[in-house]
Motif scaffolding. Structure first.
Motif, PDB file in Angstrom:
ATOM      1  N   HIS A  59       6.259   1.998  -2.277  1.00 55.22           N
ATOM      2  CA  HIS A  59       7.133   1.910  -3.447  1.00 55.22           C
ATOM      3  C   HIS A  59       7.329   3.273  -4.113  1.00 55.22           C
ATOM      4  O   HIS A  59       8.261   3.436  -4.912  1.00 55.22           O
ATOM      5  N   LEU A  62      10.727   4.729  -4.328  1.00 51.33           N
ATOM      6  CA  LEU A  62      11.726   4.205  -5.258  1.00 51.33           C
ATOM      7  C   LEU A  62      11.749   4.954  -6.584  1.00 51.33           C
ATOM      8  O   LEU A  62      12.668   4.772  -7.375  1.00 51.33           O
ATOM      9  N   THR A  66      15.762   3.944  -8.941  1.00 45.76           N
ATOM     10  CA  THR A  66      16.139   2.608  -9.423  1.00 45.76           C
ATOM     11  C   THR A  66      16.052   2.488 -10.935  1.00 45.76           C
ATOM     12  O   THR A  66      16.483   1.488 -11.497  1.00 45.76           O
ATOM     13  N   TRP A  76      16.079  -5.230  -8.106  1.00 43.48           N
ATOM     14  CA  TRP A  76      15.203  -4.121  -7.715  1.00 43.48           C
ATOM     15  C   TRP A  76      14.567  -4.410  -6.361  1.00 43.48           C
ATOM     16  O   TRP A  76      14.412  -3.515  -5.524  1.00 43.48           O
ATOM     17  N   ARG A  79      16.332  -3.154  -3.299  1.00 40.36           N
ATOM     18  CA  ARG A  79      16.164  -1.724  -3.008  1.00 40.36           C
ATOM     19  C   ARG A  79      14.812  -1.487  -2.331  1.00 40.36           C
ATOM     20  O   ARG A  79      14.687  -0.649  -1.435  1.00 40.36           O
ATOM     21  N   MET A  80      13.807  -2.218  -2.776  1.00 39.29           N
ATOM     22  CA  MET A  80      12.492  -2.091  -2.165  1.00 39.29           C
ATOM     23  C   MET A  80      12.533  -2.533  -0.705  1.00 39.29           C
ATOM     24  O   MET A  80      11.962  -1.890   0.184  1.00 39.29           O
TER      25      MET A  80
END
Length: 431
Positions: A59, A62, A66, A76, A79-80
């Motif tokens: 993570h 990110l 984000t 979210w 996107r992960m």
């Protein structure tokens, strides 16, 4: 034996002056306050190593990508998933090595990795089905941090739904297959232990939870619990009970269990968790808009508190520690919800991840020490105990893990350029 002298050190009874610490074979053998300078001097204030009770290393990719978005936890998550889709064992090793080095630089000396990225895809396996696990172990060993590898069982995309898309990389098919794979993994490294995790009651069908509990016997068992209201609503609709009640009925709540987040709990849920751990992740819970967990109520009910960096939007144990207090202030409208000693206990709760001999500068404890600069722009003028409310990761100067210096003069000894390593690996993932 090595002897160190600290002008000030945070001992179990509070901050003391003129502290001599003797260390042999990675263990503290003697601690004496009021001593004259001797041995090697450690500047600033010396505190026990911090525990990162909940981490998803990937993570970190990110961060800064984000945070300006509108949306929700669920947007979210997409996107992960995009990052999880691109990772392979070799690239994950390189990323995790840099992330773990960043953690050590911040003052963490152990990390519990909540690891659910296992396979190439549905039904596919690497030649070694634990290839990703080996990569994470190698990354932690190279970064010098203690690792609890929590192998996560993840079998469903929601209540009654199969995994889909990138989730198929997490899926072993059923809990028995997951347990067989976990049993076959025997990591090398004196600073590595293993545990297990139920991703959530959404991701492990109720009838398969007892299999995970049995496989985890004698080891740490972690679980994402009631992070989002939707999880509670769906569990009530399908099972007629809360996620906490479902876990309790499956025998999943024991003194080795850590409920991660534990944000949206009923009073009955809080009572059920008595004797367990609750690992709060304030920076992530704020970043994702999860809500503020009932930390004070949990502690008062006999739930032991721990802290984690989770989504890596911040890797800073000092931030997480004071956020535990600050979030409670926001929720309650009053100050001083936790004694400073309680905050340090939560910040150094290595036992939540299976490291029982850490968390204090005392004879017989493993030698994990963190030196913090007390004369920076941030810390100058702070009282000894007030350092928890003033310092940041940038104020950590030296870190010892198991009697070995991993960070000296703000430089990691094996990963010498952590920002460059992070930039390279994260940039490659987003190309």
């Amino acid at each position: 034996m090595s002897t160190y002298w600290c002008p000030r050190a945070w001992l179990p009874g509070g901050v003391a002056e003129g502290v001599r610490i003797d260390i042999a074979e990675g263990v503290i053998t003697s601690v004496v306050a009021g001593e004259k300078p001797c041995g090697t001097m450690l500047a600033g204030l010396v505190v026990p190593g911090f525990a990162n009770g909940h981490s998803h290393a990937f993570h970190r990719a990110l961060r800064g990508r984000t945070h300006g978005d509108r949306g929700s936890f669920w947007t979210w998550r997409e996107r992960m998933y995009a990052v999880a889709r691109r990772l392979e064992p070799d690239s994950y090793y390189r990323l995790a090595r840099a992330v773990y080095a960043e953690m050590v630089l911040a003052g963490y000396t152990s990390v519990a990795e909540f690891h659910y990225l296992h396979h190439p895809g549905r039904g596919q396996r690497y030649a070694d089905p634990n290839e990703f696990s080996h990569a994470l172990v190698a990354a932690a060993v190279d970064a010098g941090i203690r690792l609890t590898l929590l192998d996560v069982c993840y079998l469903a995309g929601g209540f009654g739904e199969p995994t889909a898309g990138v989730q198929q990389r997490f899926d072993d098919g059923d809990a028995e297959a997951w347990a067989r794979r976990v049993e076959s993994f025997d990591p090398a490294g004196e600073l590595v232990i293993t545990g297990a995790a139920i991703h959530s009651v959404r991701a492990v069908p109720a009838e398969q939870i007892p299999v995970v509990v049995r496989a985890a016997a004698g080891r740490p068992l972690h679980v994402h619990l009631s992070e989002q209201p939707l999880e509670n609503e769906e569990c009530l609709a399908v099972h007629g009970c809360t996620p906490t009640q479902l876990l309790s009925a499956a025998g999943a709540l024991t003194p080795r269990t850590a409920a991660v987040h534990a944000t949206h709990l009923t009073p009955g849920d809080i009572a059920e968790l008595s004797g367990c751990w609750a690992c709060l992740c304030p920076s992530t819970e704020a970043d994702l808009g999860d809500g503020i967990g009932p930390a004070r109520a949990l502690a008062d009910a006999g739930v032991r508190l721990a802290l984690g960096s989770d989504g890596q939007s911040v890797i800073d144990p000092w931030f997480e520690t004071r956020a535990l207090e600050f979030h409670e202030r926001l929720a309650s409208g009053r100050r001083g919800c936790f004694e400073v000693g309680e905050l340090l206990t939560a910040a150094t709760a290595h036992a939540a991840s299976g490291w029982s001999n850490l968390g204090a500068i005392a004879p017989g404890r493993d030698a994990d020490l963190v030196c913090v600069d007390t004369g920076s722009f941030r810390t100058a003028g702070a009282s000894d105990a007030g350092i928890l409310f003033a310092a940041t990761a940038s104020d950590v100067t030296d870190v010892m893990i198991a009697g070995r210096w991993v960070v000296r003069d703000r430089t990691h000894r094996t990963v010498t350029d952590v920002p460059a390593a992070l930039a390279t690996e994260i940039g490659a993932l987003w190309q």
